[in-house]
Structures are given as structure tokens and as C-alpha cells.
Design a protein around this motif. Structure first.
Motif, PDB file in Angstrom:
ATOM      1  N   THR A   1       0.836  -1.214   0.000  1.00 22.90           N
ATOM      2  CA  THR A   1       0.000   0.000   0.000  1.00 22.90           C
ATOM      3  C   THR A   1       0.862   1.253   0.000  1.00 22.90           C
ATOM      4  OG1 THR A   1      -1.759  -1.156   1.189  1.00 22.90           O
ATOM      5  CG2 THR A   1      -1.799   1.262   1.232  1.00 22.90           C
ATOM      6  N   ASP A   2       1.909   1.256   0.852  1.00 21.51           N
ATOM      7  CA  ASP A   2       2.807   2.415   0.899  1.00 21.51           C
ATOM      8  C   ASP A   2       3.606   2.545  -0.392  1.00 21.51           C
ATOM      9  OD1 ASP A   2       1.943   3.197   3.335  1.00 21.51           O
ATOM     10  OD2 ASP A   2       3.697   2.553   4.467  1.00 21.51           O
ATOM     11  N   ARG A   3       3.946   1.414  -1.031  1.00 16.79           N
ATOM     12  CA  ARG A   3       4.667   1.473  -2.313  1.00 16.79           C
ATOM     13  C   ARG A   3       3.814   2.167  -3.365  1.00 16.79           C
ATOM     14  NH1 ARG A   3       8.564  -2.510  -3.679  1.00 16.79           N
ATOM     15  NH2 ARG A   3       7.353  -3.040  -5.539  1.00 16.79           N
TER      16      ARG A   3
ATOM     17  N   ALA B   1       6.741  15.014  -9.622  1.00 16.22           N
ATOM     18  CA  ALA B   1       7.381  15.316 -10.911  1.00 16.22           C
ATOM     19  C   ALA B   1       6.572  16.342 -11.697  1.00 16.22           C
ATOM     20  CB  ALA B   1       7.539  14.032 -11.727  1.00 16.22           C
ATOM     21  N   ALA B   2       5.297  16.498 -11.359  1.00 21.86           N
ATOM     22  CA  ALA B   2       4.456  17.519 -11.993  1.00 21.86           C
ATOM     23  C   ALA B   2       4.504  18.840 -11.240  1.00 21.86           C
ATOM     24  CB  ALA B   2       3.014  17.023 -12.087  1.00 21.86           C
ATOM     25  N   GLY B   3       5.311  18.899 -10.157  1.00 19.63           N
ATOM     26  CA  GLY B   3       5.498  20.159  -9.434  1.00 19.63           C
ATOM     27  C   GLY B   3       4.748  20.269  -8.131  1.00 19.63           C
ATOM     28  N   GLU B   4       4.137  19.191  -7.645  1.00 19.39           N
ATOM     29  CA  GLU B   4       3.329  19.249  -6.427  1.00 19.39           C
ATOM     30  C   GLU B   4       4.146  18.785  -5.221  1.00 19.39           C
ATOM     31  OE1 GLU B   4      -0.845  17.282  -4.682  1.00 19.39           O
ATOM     32  OE2 GLU B   4      -0.255  17.003  -6.782  1.00 19.39           O
ATOM     33  N   LEU B   5       3.981  19.467  -4.085  1.00 17.25           N
ATOM     34  CA  LEU B   5       4.605  19.042  -2.833  1.00 17.25           C
ATOM     35  C   LEU B   5       3.737  17.952  -2.205  1.00 17.25           C
ATOM     36  CD1 LEU B   5       6.654  19.335  -0.508  1.00 17.25           C
ATOM     37  CD2 LEU B   5       5.190  21.138   0.424  1.00 17.25           C
ATOM     38  N   ILE B   6       4.353  16.822  -1.926  1.00 18.44           N
ATOM     39  CA  ILE B   6       3.638  15.668  -1.384  1.00 18.44           C
ATOM     40  C   ILE B   6       4.098  15.424   0.049  1.00 18.44           C
ATOM     41  CG2 ILE B   6       3.100  13.226  -1.699  1.00 18.44           C
ATOM     42  CD1 ILE B   6       2.120  15.054  -3.938  1.00 18.44           C
ATOM     43  N   ARG B   7       3.130  15.132   0.933  1.00 22.15           N
ATOM     44  CA  ARG B   7       3.486  14.844   2.324  1.00 22.15           C
ATOM     45  C   ARG B   7       2.478  13.857   2.904  1.00 22.15           C
ATOM     46  NH1 ARG B   7       4.664  19.344   7.090  1.00 22.15           N
ATOM     47  NH2 ARG B   7       5.348  17.862   8.704  1.00 22.15           N
ATOM     48  N   PHE B   8       2.987  12.850   3.579  1.00 25.56           N
ATOM     49  CA  PHE B   8       2.119  11.889   4.250  1.00 25.56           C
ATOM     50  C   PHE B   8       2.916  11.190   5.343  1.00 25.56           C
ATOM     51  CE2 PHE B   8       3.892   9.788   0.494  1.00 25.56           C
ATOM     52  CZ  PHE B   8       4.443   8.622   1.028  1.00 25.56           C
ATOM     53  N   GLU B   9       2.201  10.525   6.228  1.00 21.33           N
ATOM     54  CA  GLU B   9       2.843   9.760   7.287  1.00 21.33           C
ATOM     55  C   GLU B   9       2.823   8.283   6.925  1.00 21.33           C
ATOM     56  OE1 GLU B   9       1.372  10.397  11.177  1.00 21.33           O
ATOM     57  OE2 GLU B   9       1.936  12.523  11.253  1.00 21.33           O
ATOM     58  N   THR B  10       3.914   7.598   7.288  1.00 24.69           N
ATOM     59  CA  THR B  10       4.032   6.183   7.008  1.00 24.69           C
ATOM     60  C   THR B  10       4.837   5.529   8.118  1.00 24.69           C
ATOM     61  OG1 THR B  10       4.759   4.554   5.367  1.00 24.69           O
ATOM     62  CG2 THR B  10       6.108   6.518   5.623  1.00 24.69           C
ATOM     63  N   THR B  11       4.973   4.244   8.035  1.00 29.12           N
ATOM     64  CA  THR B  11       5.774   3.507   9.019  1.00 29.12           C
ATOM     65  C   THR B  11       6.816   2.679   8.290  1.00 29.12           C
ATOM     66  OG1 THR B  11       4.176   1.692   9.005  1.00 29.12           O
ATOM     67  CG2 THR B  11       3.905   3.397  10.700  1.00 29.12           C
TER      68      THR B  11
ATOM     69  N   LEU C   1       9.364  -0.604  14.998  1.00 24.58           N
ATOM     70  CA  LEU C   1       8.468   0.091  14.075  1.00 24.58           C
ATOM     71  C   LEU C   1       8.701   1.593  14.219  1.00 24.58           C
ATOM     72  CD1 LEU C   1       6.207  -0.348  12.003  1.00 24.58           C
ATOM     73  CD2 LEU C   1       4.567   0.047  13.853  1.00 24.58           C
ATOM     74  N   VAL C   2       9.055   2.236  13.111  1.00 25.93           N
ATOM     75  CA  VAL C   2       9.389   3.660  13.118  1.00 25.93           C
ATOM     76  C   VAL C   2       8.289   4.420  12.393  1.00 25.93           C
ATOM     77  CG1 VAL C   2      11.078   5.394  12.418  1.00 25.93           C
ATOM     78  CG2 VAL C   2      11.847   3.110  13.109  1.00 25.93           C
ATOM     79  N   HIS C   3       7.724   5.431  13.046  1.00 26.88           N
ATOM     80  CA  HIS C   3       6.752   6.322  12.417  1.00 26.88           C
ATOM     81  C   HIS C   3       7.513   7.452  11.718  1.00 26.88           C
ATOM     82  CE1 HIS C   3       3.095   4.655  14.319  1.00 26.88           C
ATOM     83  NE2 HIS C   3       3.941   4.310  15.280  1.00 26.88           N
ATOM     84  N   VAL C   4       7.191   7.707  10.450  1.00 29.21           N
ATOM     85  CA  VAL C   4       7.945   8.674   9.643  1.00 29.21           C
ATOM     86  C   VAL C   4       6.982   9.698   9.050  1.00 29.21           C
ATOM     87  CG1 VAL C   4       9.435   8.994   7.631  1.00 29.21           C
ATOM     88  CG2 VAL C   4       9.713   6.973   9.083  1.00 29.21           C
ATOM     89  N   ASP C   5       7.332  10.975   9.234  1.00 31.34           N
ATOM     90  CA  ASP C   5       6.651  12.079   8.533  1.00 31.34           C
ATOM     91  C   ASP C   5       7.409  12.265   7.221  1.00 31.34           C
ATOM     92  OD1 ASP C   5       5.388  14.327   7.659  1.00 31.34           O
ATOM     93  OD2 ASP C   5       6.239  15.670   9.151  1.00 31.34           O
ATOM     94  N   PHE C   6       6.838  11.833   6.094  1.00 32.42           N
ATOM     95  CA  PHE C   6       7.552  11.738   4.819  1.00 32.42           C
ATOM     96  C   PHE C   6       7.046  12.799   3.852  1.00 32.42           C
ATOM     97  CE2 PHE C   6       8.180   9.941   0.556  1.00 32.42           C
ATOM     98  CZ  PHE C   6       9.534   9.691   0.603  1.00 32.42           C
ATOM     99  N   SER C   7       7.972  13.363   3.045  1.00 33.26           N
ATOM    100  CA  SER C   7       7.588  14.366   2.047  1.00 33.26           C
ATOM    101  C   SER C   7       8.417  14.182   0.785  1.00 33.26           C
ATOM    102  CB  SER C   7       7.785  15.792   2.594  1.00 33.26           C
ATOM    103  OG  SER C   7       9.151  16.054   2.838  1.00 33.26           O
ATOM    104  N   LEU C   8       7.849  14.631  -0.333  1.00 33.58           N
ATOM    105  CA  LEU C   8       8.521  14.672  -1.637  1.00 33.58           C
ATOM    106  C   LEU C   8       8.450  16.111  -2.124  1.00 33.58           C
ATOM    107  CD1 LEU C   8       6.918  11.472  -3.180  1.00 33.58           C
ATOM    108  CD2 LEU C   8       9.336  11.713  -2.590  1.00 33.58           C
TER     109      LEU C   8
END
Length: 758
Positions: A435-437, A448-458, A466-473
């Protein structure tokens, strides 16, 4: 009918059937019939071939291409000239031929001209003309521009090269004005020369630009010579022009190249491979590159120009330079004065002959400093990048990983070789969840289209934690706005998640404890009100003497004290019950339109006794024609009393507490309570709004109260949709304003303003 036609007809009549016209045309001798004015009447094929012009181009035109050699010259036919001779024939292509001519009269005043290109040997006129022709041909073959003209610039001789500049033949230019065929600056120079030339100074030279028929501009170096006759009179001007275009272009190129070399940061040297490598040649800019006088460079040893510590290495490098085409490069320090900054040059050299070398030098001091600074910045960036607590890297727009810091690699126990070049979603960081993939793959497309992406994952660490991660692109754009890189960044927020859970639990426990406290206070308040009501009731009976006098006057004082204390305690209990209801969220309003003047009057009545006891004046003011106010009348009076009690409590005897109401500018209604008490210090402005919070020092706090009045008042005005504001400063008193919104004002019968004082 012309003479030729008359003669032919006469011959036809005499000879009967002979076709003399056919005989004329078939005659191998070049024959032409001329009219009395010299125009061509007829010519046979042999004549047309010799002249180089077809009959249609000759017929009816004067034949002026034949000039007799010797004698008076000119054309060899006239009223008194007949016979034979040698002449010069100018063909249509401009070439000149020696011919023998024979001229005889024909009937009707015309002439019969016969030409032959066979000239007898030994003819003196032909020999003279032959010498002239050879001279002319020699002049025509010269590449220089040759021209002779009269002092008034009438052309008398030109060669083919000069004529070609004007797209003419040499004979066509004879007699023309030279000024027509040369540019204005050249003509002006010729005229000055004609005016200034003398037998003692017959020569002048000048170089001028000359347009060419092909559209280019040629440069010509002219040499003008004035020819004087025996009497010293100027007879002719002879000019010889040499095309100097290539020389001039070469000189311009040389000057351009020299200027480029002077401005170039690259200097050239040539040296011998012996001893200290003495320099034999240096370009003009070598002095600037080497920081020396250019005249001092030749003769100096190459090894003497560099730093002493680098001389041995340079000598070994020079000795090791192989034969061409190799051109190795080395970098050395230049010798500088003590205390001067270091200067570095690169040398690229090659062998130019036995025992000799050539090379170019480039000052790379600034470049080397920039390179070292860049390396240092890269080292610092690498240190920061690899030692960041968070996970960070670089992706191509299609999601391939090109950088990853050590923190990220350590999390999954990977090396750069394991992940670089891989699709980010195929790396170990994302192997735990399909699901995370999919979320990551979609996020990279959007980034790649210019949008800032942010979500939380583990993520599952190598240790199994188990590490909780605040992830962004985060997309990185170039100057055109195109995405060139994507920065994936992750922060370990496991401790924040744990803290958040602990805070939620603590909040839940605190809220439960607060509810227990509030419920306890509510229950206890009700329990306390019952005996207090009995105390107040019995004390009031005793004060009124309902069943007879108490007895000793001192007992009457005790009864008054008991009643006052009970009343004060009941007020405190009522406030505690009120704040409990507010905290439990059970505050209810009984709203109905109220006359504002009545609200102010009732509040004034309640406050009158307290103000009188404190020796404080009470001023109540109501604006005229106020609308009705939709409110809980009891709560509004409670708010006004709470605020005025505070004003009375902190005012000195003789001071005045003002209560006023007016229509606000926005259509709402504003109540204001103002006193002239000691004011509130700035540091206490926040605390006074808290339950049980009180301002001031011990002297002001001893005025009484438990600090619930403002808290209750704010809750009540906010329940009405209004706001409360307080302004105060030490020594200037305090003003509290209650603002009701315009929606609570209702149209009604106008009411007169009221004012009361106590």
C-alpha cells in the motif's frame, strides 16, 4: 537603290544569267559593301567570321573597327583615298588583329572593302604595330591595374585588369573620364596629385578602397606618375595599382590576433631544454600572466619563474614530456615576493624541436581557490547531509534514487551500491507495505508535476522496531520551471507519536479529574446552601425582632455580623455553582427582548446599598432611543453587578463608578463600567481572566472576593455572542466594556434615556 544594287543589276544585264549575289556570298575573301556614309550595306560570311559579328548586327551601322597603320591613320576609305594597306581590326570580343585591306569605289558613291588576315613579312608598319601589340598584350597580362590618362583624366590606355573592374573591355574605356570609374576618394587624390605634381616630384602613392563588380571591396595601393614633355608641361598621368586586399586582410588578422593574445589569459612561451630552461620567446601578454615586465621575460629561466619548492618537480616534468602529439599538463606555483599571495599556473607543453619546447600558461589562481572552496563546501555539505537526524536523498523525476544519506542507509542496513540507480519504491525502505509502495509511486508522479507531497508512514528498522515517519517529496525546479530533481525527506516522529498518545491520555485523565472536581463543588455548594439559608433566615428574624427583642444590644451586633457573613458566604457559593455549571457546559439562557433602561435601573438598585456602604458614588447613564435587547435579563444584570462590584470594591471613598450604555457604530449595543481605582498592572492582565485569579498586591487583594467575577462575566457575554474588553493602567482606573452583536438589537418603542446616581 544603292550603288551596290545598281552595280549588281548592271552586271546581271551584261552577263545575262550569272548570279553575282551568290558569287559575292561564296567568295572566300572577306568582302564588305559600304555606303557613302560608311555604314555596312552587305557582307559575306568570310567577312562576318573575321570581324566576329553576324550580318544582322553589322547591317546599317557604321563600320569603325578598322584603323589604318601608317599615314594619317583613321579609316582607310574616303573620297580621296583608295588602294591597299595594313590596318588594325578590333574584333567584337575586343581582340586586335593585323589585316591587309583593299578599298575600291563601287557605283553610287559606296565602297567595296576586302580584308585579309595574312600580313606580309618585313612590312615596316606591321613590325611597328606588332611591337605595340606585344606591348599591349604584355600589359594586359599583368595582374596590376594599369591606366594612363591625360591631365584632364581622359583615359588613353588601360589594361584588361583595370577594365575588368568596370565590367568593360580596354577599347571601350579609351576616351572615357577616369573620374567615372574610380571612387570619389581616389579621384580626389588623383586631382590633388595633378595639381601638385612637378618634374622634381613626379610620383605619389596612396592606398584606397576600390569597389569590385562582384560586390566586394578591394584595397589597392596606387602609384601615380606624372609624365612631363620636354618643355616641362604635364603631358599624361600613369597609374599602377597593386591589389593589397590579401596583405591588408592578413595585417588586420595579425593585429586582431595580437589584440586577442594581449587580452587572452593564456600566454605562450618557447624555451630550451637545458640548464634552467632559458626562455627564447614569449607572447606579448606573458608579462601580465607572469606579473613581470614583458621585455624581461625572454632570457629568464623557466625554472626561475616558479616557486623554489616546485622547481625540481617542474624540471623532472619537462624532461619527461614525450614527443608529439602528447601535450601533458602540470600545475605549479609562481615565484612571488615575500608576503604576497600565492599564484598558480598550469603549463601545457610539447616538444618543438631538438632541445626545444613550447607551451602555454594559464593563471589558475582564482580557479584553484574556487575549486578548493567547492571541495570544502562539498565536504561540509556531505558531513551535514550524512549526519542529519532525518532521512534525505535525491531522486530523478522518474523516481530513480541518486543520493541517500547515511541515516537513511543505516535504518535498513543498506549501502549506496545497493540502492543508487534503483526505483525508489523498489528499495528496502518500502518493502514492508504494498500500500505504501503504491502511495509513494503516485506521490513521485505528482511531485514530478510540481506538487509538494506529504504523508505519514511507518518503516520497520533493521532492529525490528516500528518507526513512524513524517515523509515528504519536494520538487526542485530549474529556471524554466521544469522539475529536475525530487527531494525525498523523512523525519522519525516515533517519539512524537508516543508523546502525543501520552498527552491524549493525560488530557483524558485531567478532564476526568476536572469533571470530578466540578461535580464535587456543585454537590458541596448545594449541601452548604441548605444550612446557610437557615442561618440567613433565622438571623433576619432576629434582626427584625419578629418574636421580641434579642436582649442585650451587643447581641444585636452579633446577629448583624452573622447575617452579613452568611450573605457573603452565599454569594461565594453561588459563584462556585455558576462556574461549575459553565465548566460542565450546562449554562442556559432564558432570552427575551428587554428594555435596556430597565436592566440598568435594576442593576443600579442592587448596587446602591453596596455603593453607599463603601462611600462610593454610582452614576448610571442610558442613551436615548435605544432598541430592545434580546438577552437573558437576569444574566445581563448579573454581569453589570459583577463588574460594578469590582469597581466599588477597588474605589476610594468619594470616588464614582460609572455605568453607561449606548448604541455601537456597528449597530450593536455596548455597556461600559468605569472606575477610578488603582488600576491593574500589565503583568496581571492575563491572570485576571483565570478562575480565582486576582490582580494587584496584598493591599488590593484584601478588598475581598475569590476572583470568579470576570471569568463568569466573560462566559456569560460569550454565551450571548458578544465580547468583553478591559483597559486599565496603574493609577488611572479600569474600564470594562460588554459588546452585544447587532443581531441582538430588536426594534421597539423608543425609550427615554435614564440617569441615576447614588
Amino acid at each position: 537603290m544603292n550603288g551596290w544594287e545598281v552595280a549588281v543589276e548592271g552586271m546581271d544585264a551584261a552577263a545575262g544569267a550569272i548570279d553575282w549575289r551568290a558569287v559575292f556570298r561564296a567568295n572566300p575573301a572577306a568582302t564588305c559593301v559600304l555606303a557613302a556614309d560608311g555604314c555596312v550595306v552587305d557582307a559575306n560570311a568570310a567577312f562576318c567570321d573575321l570581324v566576329g559579328t553576324p550580318l544582322p548586327a553589322l547591317a546599317g551601322r557604321p563600320f569603325d573597327r578598322l584603323k589604318a597603320v601608317g599615314g594619317p591613320g583613321g579609316r582607310p576609305w574616303s573620297a580621296d583615298v583608295t588602294g591597299r594597306g595594313v590596318a588594325i581590326l578590333e574584333r567584337t570580343d575586343g581582340t586586335l588583329h593585323d589585316v591587309i585591306y583593299a578599298v575600291s569605289e563601287s557605283g553610287g558613291g559606296g565602297w567595296l572593302l576586302v580584308l585579309s588576315d595574312a600580313v606580309p613579312e618585313g612590312c615596316p608598319a606591321c613590325l611597328i604595330h606588332g611591337s605595340r601589340e606585344k606591348f599591349r598584350r604584355a600589359v594586359d597580362d599583368l595582374s596590376e591595374l594599369i591606366c594612363r590618362c591625360t591631365p584632364d583624366l581622359a583615359i588613353t590606355l588601360v589594361n584588361r585588369a583595370f577594365a575588368d573592374l568596370n565590367a568593360l573591355t580596354p577599347p571601350q574605356m579609351i576616351g572615357r573620364d577616369l573620374a567615372v570609374h574610380l571612387p570619389g576618394p581616389v579621384v580626389d587624390a588623383v586631382r590633388r596629385f595633378v595639381a601638385e605634381a612637378t618634374p622634381d616630384a613626379p610620383v605619389a602613392a596612396v592606398e584606397e578602397a576600390l569597389p569590385h563588380p562582384d560586390g566586394t571591396v578591394r584595397w589597392v595601393a596606387w602609384r601615380w606618375m606624372a609624365l612631363f614633355d620636354g618643355s616641362g608641361r604635364l603631358a599624361a598621368i600613369q597609374a599602377v595599382g597593386r591589389d593589397t586586399t590579401q596583405r591588408r586582410l592578413a595585417e588586420e588578422e595579425r593585429l586582431r590576433l595580437a589584440a586577442m593574445v594581449d587580452r587572452s589569459p593564456v600566454a605562450g612561451l618557447a624555451w630550451r631544454v637545458e640548464g634552467r630552461c632559458p626562455i627564447e620567446y614569449a607572447t606579448s601578454n606573458a608579462g601580465r600572466v607572469l606579473d613581470r615586465d614583458p621585455q624581461d621575460v625572454p632570457g629568464v629561466g623557466l625554472l626561475d619563474l616558479v616557486h623554489a619548492d616546485d622547481a625540481a618537480a617542474l624540471a623532472a616534468w619537462v624532461a619527461a614530456v614525450p614527443a608529439e602529439p602528447a601535450q601533458p599538463t602540470t600545475t605549479v606555483r609562481l615565484a612571488t615576493d615575500a608576503g604576497a599571495a600565492e599564484r598558480w599556473v598550469t603549463i601545457r607543453a610539447w616538444r618543438s624541436g631538438p632541445g626545444r619546447m613550447e607551451g602555454v600558461l594559464l593563471d589558475v589562481t582564482g580557479q584553484r581557490a574556487a575549486t578548493l572552496a567547492l571541495r570544502e563546501r562539498e565536504r561540509r555539505f556531505g558531513a551535514i547531509f550524512d549526519h542529519m537526524v532525518g532521512f534525505i536523498g535525491l531522486l530523478t523525476p522518474d523516481g530513480r534514487i541518486i543520493e541517500a544519506n547515511q541515516t537513511a542507509l543505516r535504518l535498513v542496513g543498506a549501502t549506496e551500491a545497493d540502492v543508487l540507480g534503483q526505483r525508489f519504491w523498489d528499495t528496502p525502505w518500502w518493502s514492508h507495505s504494498e500500500t505504501d509502495r503504491e502511495r509513494l509511486r503516485d506521490g513521485i508522479i505528482r511531485a514530478a508535476a510540481g506538487e509538494l507531497i506529504r504523508f505519514e508512514t511507518t518503516h520497520r528498522a533493521r532492529s525490528g522496531r516500528l518507526v513512524h515517519v513524517d515523509f515528504s517529496l519536494r520538487p526542485i525546479l530549474d529556471d524554466t520551471g521544469s522539475v529536475v530533481l525530487i527531494v525525498p525527506e523523512g523525519r522519525d516522529v516515533t517519539h512524537l507519536k508516543e508523546t502525543e498518545a501520552a498527552l491524549r491520555e493525560a488530557k483524558r485523565e485531567a478532564e476526568a479529574a476536572n469533571r470530578s472536581k466540578t461535580q464535587f463543588l456543585a454537590v458541596m455548594s448545594h449541601e452548604l446552601r441548605t444550612p446557610l439559608n437557615a442561618i440567613l433566615g433565622y438571623s433576619e428574624i432576629m434582626q427584625a425582632g419578629m418574636f421580641g427583642p434579642v436582649g442585650s444590644p451587643r447581641y444585636q451586633g452579633y446577629v448583624d455580623a452573622i447575617h452579613a457573613s452568611g450573605r457573603h458566604l452565599l454569594e461565594i457559593i453561588d459563584d462556585i455553582l455558576e462556574i461549575s455549571r459553565i465548566e460542565l457546559g450546562v449554562l442556559e439562557l432564558n432570552e427575551e427582548p428587554a428594555v435596556v433602561a430597565d436592566l440598568m435601573a435594576r442593576a443600579g438598585q442592587i448596587l446602591a446599598n453596596r455603593a453607599a456602604e463603601a462611600g462610593v458614588n454610582l452614576d448610571v447613564a442610558v442613551d436615548a432611543e435605544l432598541p430592545l435587547l434580546l438577552c437573558d435579563a437576569r444574566r445581563v444584570i448579573q454581569m453589570l453587578v459583577n463588574l460594578a462590584y469590582n469597581g466599588i470594591k477597588f474605589s476610594r471613598r468619594g470616588d464614582t463608578v460609572h455605568l453607561a450604555v449606548r448604541r455601537a457604530a456597528d449597530g450593536g449595543m455596548t455597556f461600559a463600567v468605569r472606575d477610578t481605582g488603582p488600576g491593574i498592572p500589565p503583568e496581571d492582565m492575563e491572570r485576571i481572566w483565570e478562575p480565582f485569579g486576582q490582580a494587584g498586591n496584598a493591599d488590593t487583594r484584601c478588598a475581598g472576593g475569590v476572583g470568579l467575577g470576570l471569568t463568569i462575566t466573560r462566559a456569560l457575554i460569550e454565551a450571548h455572542g458578544g465580547t468583553i474588553a478591559l483597559t486599565s493602567a496603574p493609577g488611572t482606573g479600569t474600564t470594562v466594556t460588554l459588546a452585544f452583536p447587532p443581531g441582538r438589537c430588536r426594534a421597539g418603542a423608543p425609550e427615554a434615556g435614564a440617569a441615576a446616581g447614588a
